[in-house]
Enzyme design. Structure first.
Site, PDB file in Angstrom:
ATOM      1  N   HIS A 178       0.856  -1.126  -0.337  1.00 53.22           N
ATOM      2  CA  HIS A 178       0.279   0.349   0.187  1.00 53.22           C
ATOM      3  C   HIS A 178       1.109   1.001   0.472  1.00 53.22           C
ATOM      4  CE1 HIS A 178      -2.538   2.661   1.349  1.00 53.22           C
ATOM      5  NE2 HIS A 178      -3.744   1.962   0.642  1.00 53.22           N
TER       6      HIS A 178
ATOM      7  N   GLU B 150      -3.592   1.847  -7.090  1.00 51.93           N
ATOM      8  CA  GLU B 150      -3.764   3.324  -6.149  1.00 51.93           C
ATOM      9  C   GLU B 150      -3.041   4.208  -7.141  1.00 51.93           C
ATOM     10  OE1 GLU B 150      -6.022   1.437  -3.569  1.00 51.93           O
ATOM     11  OE2 GLU B 150      -4.347   1.480  -2.693  1.00 51.93           O
TER      12      GLU B 150
HETATM   13  C1  PEP Z   1      -7.063   3.258   0.501  1.00 51.33           C
HETATM   14  O1  PEP Z   1      -6.255   2.852   0.566  1.00 51.33           O
HETATM   15  O2  PEP Z   1      -6.586   1.795  -0.453  1.00 51.33           O
HETATM   16  C2  PEP Z   1      -7.034   3.292  -0.996  1.00 51.33           C
HETATM   17  C3  PEP Z   1      -7.668   4.000  -2.131  1.00 51.33           C
HETATM   18  O3  PEP Z   1      -7.964   5.125  -0.122  1.00 51.33           O
HETATM   19  P1  PEP Z   1      -9.203   6.165  -0.214  1.00 51.33           P
HETATM   20  O4  PEP Z   1     -10.459   5.449  -0.983  1.00 51.33           O
HETATM   21  O5  PEP Z   1      -9.754   7.261   0.859  1.00 51.33           O
HETATM   22  O6  PEP Z   1      -8.220   7.292  -1.738  1.00 51.33           O
END
Ligand code: PEP
Length: 250
Positions: A92, A161
């Site tokens: 992450h 992400e």
């Molecule tokens: C995450 O923590 O994986 C994430 C996508 O957070 P957010 O939705 O707050 O951007």
């Protein structure tokens, strides 16, 4: 394939509110007969023995690559075994960029949990300056985040992400998501989630992007009613609902 919906609690919810949340979601899945795979990643202190439907999995946000030992502040697999936890988030961006986990450490962790057969949700994504440098740079950066990672591992789910979209309220555009997901899927045949400021309204647009197999959601998932709406939308879409929906209203 049914869309996957995952909630990352990050540093939120207490032990009590986590249990309430999980029980609420579990009941919702059975009441509505929803069979999408749903994941919840609570804080380590809120892990417990939860009775959940087979499509609701409780995972851990992080653990050290050890059974036990002297790693102050960390937990090992004896702590996960206590509650039958067999699913972990690895890579992450908050662990990489705030807590300083290097790719070498991420890969060590990945290989440790892979050897134990854990389901791994492996996160990767580029910071803003890399995105601004262009697509070639972005893809180059992403491939480096696969260094030391066995992408053929059978229990692997990927999560794209982009760092600049996480917790900022600014989600990537469906165009950006489509471009990156297409490139990744061309090389890696694994379920691929998108994460980064996904909200209830806007979820359907993201889930409709080709090669998006689901979402990993932080902030917008912490209220159970909102997370239920997301599950509802994903489930409706799997039934070919064409209507854009942001609520559980029929
Ligand atoms: C995450 O923590 O994986 C994430 C996508 O957070 P957010 O939705 O707050 O951007």
């Amino acid at each position: 394939m049914k869309k996957i919906i995952a909630s990352n609690f990050k540093t939120n919810h207490t032990r009590k509110s986590t249990r309430e949340f999980i029980e609420d979601i579990n009941q919702y899945l059975s009441e509505k007969n929803i069979d999408n795979d749903v994941y919840i990643f609570p804080t380590a202190t809120s892990l417990d023995s939860f009775e959940t439907a087979s499509n609701l999995t409780i995972g851990v946000q992080n653990a050290y690559y050890t059974k036990s030992g002297s790693f102050t502040g960390e937990i090992g697999t004896i702590h996960l075994d206590e509650f039958g936890i067999k699913t972990i988030l690895i890579g992450h961006s908050e662990r990489r960029h705030i807590l300083g986990e290097t790719q070498k450490e991420v890969a060590l962790k990945y290989n440790y949990f892979k050897a134990l057969g854990y389901k791994i949700i492996y996160c990767f994504g580029e910071p803003l300056e890399v995105k601004q440098a262009g697509l070639t740079e972005t893809l180059g950066y992403i491939w480096e985040q696969f260094d030391g990672i066995d992408l053929n591992y059978e229990n692997l789910i990927l999560a794209y992400e982009p760092v600049w979209a996480i917790g900022t309220g600014i989600s990537a555009t469906t165009e950006d998501i489509g471009t990156i997901h297409r490139k990744i899927k061309k090389k890696i045949d694994k379920p691929l989630l998108y994460g980064g400021s996904v909200k209830v309204c806007g979820l359907q647009d993201i889930l409709e992007v080709p090669n998006v197999d689901g979402v990993l959601v932080g902030t917008a998932s912490w209220v159970a009613e909102d997370f239920k709406k997301m599950i509802y939308i994903a489930n409706k879409m799997d039934q070919n609902s064409k209507k854009i929906i942001c609520s559980t209203e029929e």
